[in-house]
Design an enzyme around this catalytic site. Sequence first.
Site, PDB file in Angstrom:
ATOM      1  N   HIS A  38      19.971 -44.222-109.295  1.00 15.40           N
ATOM      2  CA  HIS A  38      21.270 -44.772-108.899  1.00 15.40           C
ATOM      3  C   HIS A  38      21.620 -44.354-107.479  1.00 15.40           C
ATOM      4  O   HIS A  38      21.155 -43.317-106.988  1.00 15.40           O
ATOM      5  CB  HIS A  38      22.374 -44.258-109.828  1.00 15.40           C
ATOM      6  CG  HIS A  38      22.473 -45.004-111.115  1.00 15.40           C
ATOM      7  ND1 HIS A  38      23.677 -45.210-111.762  1.00 15.40           N
ATOM      8  CD2 HIS A  38      21.550 -45.599-111.883  1.00 15.40           C
ATOM      9  CE1 HIS A  38      23.475 -45.898-112.873  1.00 15.40           C
ATOM     10  NE2 HIS A  38      22.182 -46.141-112.975  1.00 15.40           N
ATOM     11  N   GLU A 105      22.756 -53.247-110.951  1.00 15.85           N
ATOM     12  CA  GLU A 105      24.192 -53.123-111.153  1.00 15.85           C
ATOM     13  C   GLU A 105      24.875 -53.069-109.795  1.00 15.85           C
ATOM     14  O   GLU A 105      24.378 -52.433-108.858  1.00 15.85           O
ATOM     15  CB  GLU A 105      24.501 -51.855-111.953  1.00 15.85           C
ATOM     16  CG  GLU A 105      23.949 -51.870-113.354  1.00 15.85           C
ATOM     17  CD  GLU A 105      23.377 -50.517-113.784  1.00 15.85           C
ATOM     18  OE1 GLU A 105      23.124 -50.350-114.977  1.00 15.85           O
ATOM     19  OE2 GLU A 105      23.177 -49.654-112.901  1.00 15.85           O
TER      20      GLU A 105
END
Length: 343
Positions: A38, A105
């Site tokens: 991430h 995302e």
Amino acid sequence: MVRVGFHNSHEQVHPSALLAATQLAEQRGFDAAMCSDHWAPWQSTQGHSGFAWTWLGSALATTRLPFGVVNAPGQRYHPAIVAQAAATLAAMYPGRFWVALGSGENMNEHITGDGWLPKPVRDARLVECVEIIRALLDGEEVTHDGLVKVDRAKLWTLPEVKPLLIGPAVSVATARNHARWADGLVTVNQPKDKLRQLVDAYRDAGGRGEISLQVHVSFAPTDADALRLAREQWAGNAIGPPVAWDLDTPEAFDQIADKVSDDLLRGSVLVEHDPQRLADRLVELAEVGFDAVYLHQIATDVVPSDDKHPDAADTATQPSSSLEAFVDMAAEHVLPALKEAHA
């Protein structure tokens, strides 16, 4: 026999503490490890986000465990860079590395300044990226002009054992679609019936390879402590897709965290304080049809402030973090039960 892995959440824990916990997990009998990739944490209370690929080099070099990483090629990562990174790790550590390729995302991908594409377009882009990465790993020179562009790319260092390209899925439809290209499947804990549908959809569509399950766990001395930990660390993410795909900052996840009910939170995280009951719940999930189960204790590397500091004479025998305490508990109570489970 189900293999048991340790999941490393870069969003929650300093990379050095994650490495120490993973090394301990290997010593205590865990079979494998995986990590997230991430740019930002799910919510501001988590407070970390180390670079996964740098960390993977250290982790592979200092353990003998096989490792995987969940990655989103196409926006933040050009697929040729993902192919080169995966090829290098696979060349250095043959047969010990896999990468799960997803559609991404917004929280991680918006940093490029490009617009956030609709899910069908992201899915189509992912398929293009997979084809590019496979061709590069096969030693081909690749030129491609589509949702991503590649100009005469070729990998000069190729692994003898190519890394597996795994499909990450949280829905039945995605699992079915991944069966067309994936070397295996990985998902996260959901209600048992939903997991069974997902596994069946992948297999019925011709999906090959192993199927793995990552399980979010909030383990603490009491149920109240475990629920409080789950809310502090995972309430925002418990909202799940498609909302979680589209939010763009940790602060946006913070804003929805208070709206998450305890029931919804417990549906996303195994909230537990009893080791035997935790083991039983994990076995029940594993026996849906999973070849490997990766445990993710949603704790930080900070020992709770109300814990008493150990005496100097006891320091050597005390876990250095709450995460390592979980590893010790799991080694004693969870691993023996899971390793006797049958997918």
